[in-house]
Write an enzyme that holds these catalytic residues in place. Structure first.
Site, short mmCIF file in Angstrom:
data_model
loop_
_atom_site.label_atom_id
_atom_site.label_comp_id
_atom_site.label_asym_id
_atom_site.label_seq_id
_atom_site.Cartn_x
_atom_site.Cartn_y
_atom_site.Cartn_z
N ALA A 342 30.04 83.16 45.79
CA ALA A 342 29.66 83.18 47.20
C ALA A 342 29.24 81.78 47.68
O ALA A 342 29.71 80.77 47.16
CB ALA A 342 28.58 84.23 47.45
N SER A 343 28.31 81.74 48.61
CA SER A 343 27.99 80.47 49.28
C SER A 343 27.20 79.49 48.43
O SER A 343 26.94 78.37 48.87
CB SER A 343 27.21 80.76 50.57
OG SER A 343 28.03 81.45 51.50
N THR A 344 26.83 79.89 47.22
CA THR A 344 26.12 78.94 46.35
C THR A 344 26.97 77.73 46.02
O THR A 344 26.44 76.68 45.64
CB THR A 344 25.69 79.63 45.04
OG1 THR A 344 26.85 80.15 44.38
CG2 THR A 344 24.72 80.77 45.32
#
Length: 665
Positions: A342-344
């Site tokens: 995801a956005s990590t």
């Protein structure tokens, strides 16, 4: 009438005179016969003496060896397995002494009858007999084999009374592994268990079988498996004299075994316990690294299981219970759990885009809440329905704009994007010193062709820009990538071994499996870090609430990984979804910002938004380590006893207390 004539003649015929005896001839014949008998006897005596000479003189050593082989035996003595400690010297794995009934099967006339009798004497079971038969197949002849392990005092007393009936059986001590912290350390330590046929075949192939004479256990998972050669040691031998029944009469000589080496891990046990308590029954994983060298301070996978169950041979019922458990406690989520990151990953993609001159720190993209593929009506939605408006790189990381990174991924293309992310360690084994690790997936054109027999299309690239699509990663990979970012491209290997204590001290030495990332400028690294600083300290940062009032400056990044893809026009509503379809919550962070001492990467399965559910847990982990553990560790004299401090909240209550699962990063 002819026969009557012959009969008459025979009855009335005159007797003939007997010839005169020749005494000289008879004497000569006797002498010849006696001479022949004497020569024959002499020849046979010569043959007998010659053979006796060979037996007693020429072949003395050979037959003495055979004789001693029947009288003298070499009995292997298993070495003591090395101990395992945490970084502060707290014992994690020990050896306990137990007593077992050993038997030499070749010296027993009727094994089946003996087994039946011993059922009443020592409580012998079918499982004991089955394990004995397995062990016998791989043992050498006349070697005592463990028949009944873990005898209690009553069983020992019963056998002592009846021992005269079983001259080939004896009670002997043996060591058994014991893990003092059970579930807390299972996925790190692994366990030892019985050597099976597959293990025996491998040891023979590797020419190590002689080193396992007298040993019944071998490392199966985790540290126990990876450092088996160091922990096992080398066997010794006892030279004993036995009688015709195989009973030891006396010990003639001995060679002491060499004990296995002890291993000190990088794990901080109180921190590991704190995180385990913090997670409770929530499914997830937390990895804590020291960014200076990527030594692992804690690595928790929840739920876990008690590794002591496997040491003596797990029962069928217990193993089935673990296999059937829907929460899957047997696999390590830290190293084997592959999730969309995801956005990590946005800070890492930012470094790649800046280095490839796809963007600058001032590049602005208008975010209306979606991004549209050029020359197409296909829309890729932002997590924020209304969008973020005009967005530069700093804002894109701080507020986690999907639209911005859709555009970045489109310009980078999958070839450069995949190549750069592999430099950070995605899609590659980290090199950690346990074998239970998956490489997860960093997709590219070749991977899709192999996996799906289809070519890569531009629509596949766009979701990869926000850590979705085909991309998966483990919590350990994410922690490693963040450590690389913190160190401006220096790649260290995550590791659990601190040092090995044997005849000499052996400290961990980084094998340097992967090259450092040297292409980005310091400005590229700083831009990514400033964006992460804004996540926690910015007015619109997704981690601001979780870290409000922290006694240290931290930088972090949240992520919400979709478990399934939404259809066109479909809305995500957690309240109407089954729990296993809820999003996974990610959060990663490091602190202090100017002098990082800790890196944390965390995932909570099916917990919802990363900022609302994972970030508060990471905050508590950092508070505990930086404000409680580090001051104690830095003291000249420190206590290594497990810390009993209770966590303020746990992961379950954090999720339950949320009135609404936010669709945020």
């Amino acid at each position: 009438m002819h026969w009557l004539t012959q009969l008459f003649s025979a009855l009335f015929a005159k007797p003939r005179h007997e010839p005169i005896r020749d005494n000289r001839a008879e004497r000569n014949l006797f002498i010849r016969r006696a001479l022949i008998a004497f020569i024959g006897t002499l020849v046979l005596a010569t043959v007998l003496l010659t053979n006796l000479y060979h037996l007693q003189v020429v072949d003395f050593d050979k037959y003495q060896t055979r004789s001693n082989g029947n009288r003298i035996k070499l009995l292997p003595v298993a070495p003591t397995r090395g101990l395992i400690y945490d970084r502060n010297g707290t014992l994690l794995a020990e050896n306990l002494t137990f007593f077992g009934l050993y038997i030499v099967p070749e010296k027993v006339e009727d094994l089946d009858r003996t087994f039946e009798e011993l059922r009443m004497v020592v409580g012998l079971t079918d499982e004991d007999i089955e394990q004995f038969k397995k062990e016998r197949r791989r043992s050498t002849r006349y070697t005592p084999i463990l028949l009944k392990p873990n005898l209690n005092e009553e069983q020992i007393a019963r056998f002592a009374v009846n021992q005269y009936n079983y001259p080939s059986a004896d009670i002997r001590p043996y060591f058994k592994r014991n893990y003092l912290y059970g579930e807390t350390m299972t996925h790190i330590l692994g366990y030892v268990s019985k050597i099976n046929d597959k293990d025996a075949e491998r040891l023979k192939k590797e020419e190590k079988d002689a080193n396992y004479a007298g040993t019944t256990d071998i490392g199966k998972l985790g540290i126990e498996r990876y450092y088996e050669d160091e922990l096992h040691g080398k066997p010794g031998y006892e030279q004993v004299e036995i009688n015709s029944r195989g009973k030891v009469i006396r010990k003639l000589s001995e060679q002491q075994p060499i004990a296995g080496k002890s291993i000190h891990l990088t794990i901080d046990l109180p921190l590991q316990q704190f995180i385990m308590d913090l997670l409770g029954k929530q499914k997830g994983s937390v990895v804590v690294l020291d960014p200076k060298d990527s030594s692992i301070l804690a690595m928790v996978s929840s739920p876990s299981y008690n590794n002591n169950l496997f040491v003596g041979g797990i029962s069928g019922a217990d193993y089935k219970r673990l296999l059937d458990d829907e929460d899957r406690p047997l696999y390590s989520r830290a190293t084997q759990g592959a999730y969309p990151p995801a956005s990590t990953v946005k800070p890492f993609i930012a470094v790649a885009a800046l280095t490839e001159n796809v963007i600058t720190s001032g590049t602005t993209v208008f975010d209306p809440g979606y991004w549209m593929l050029p020359n197409s009506t296909k829309k890729f939605r932002d997590w924020k329905k209304s969008g973020h408006g005009n967005t530069d790189l700093q804002k894109a990381i701080t507020e986690s704009s999907d639209t911005y990174f859709y555009q970045v991924a489109y310009k980078l293309g999958i070839d450069r994007l995949s190549e750069w992310m592999k430099k950070f360690g995605f899609g590659m084994p980290t090199g950690i010193d346990i074998k239970e690790e998956t490489a997860a997936i960093m997709p590219d054109r070749e991977w899709k062709q192999r996996r799906y027999k289809k070519p890569w299309v531009i629509g596949d690239t766009i979701p990869v820009g926000i850590g979705q699509g085909y991309w998966t990663a483990t919590p350990l990979q994410l922690a490693k990538a963040l450590a690389v970012l913190v160190n401006n491209g220096q790649v260290n290997t995550p590791h659990l071994m601190k040092e090995i204590n044997g005849s000499s001290l052996e400290r961990y030495k980084d094998p340097l499996l992967y090259e450092d990332i040297t292409e980005p400028t310091e400005g590229a690294w700083t831009a990514a870090k400033r964006g992460m600083f804004g996540v926690i300290h910015g007015a619109s940062g997704t981690g601001r609430k979780a870290f409000a009032g922290a006694a240290y400056d931290a930088a972090g990044k949240s992520g919400t990984a979709q478990v399934f893809s939404l259809k066109e026009g479909q809305k995500y509503d957690a309240r109407n979804l089954k729990k296993f379809l809820h999003d996974h919550a990610w959060f990663m962070a490091y602190a202090p910002y100017d002098d990082p001492k800790v890196v944390v990467a965390m995932i909570l399965e099916n917990a919802g938004g990363g900022s609302s559910n994972a970030a508060p847990i990471v905050r508590q982990v950092m508070d505990y380590y930086l404000l409680q553990r580090l001051p104690r560790i830095n003291q000249p004299q420190q206590s290594v006893a497990p810390d009993n401090a209770e966590p303020s909240i746990n992961a379950e209550s954090a999720v339950q207390n949320a009135t609404e699962i936010e669709m945020t990063e």
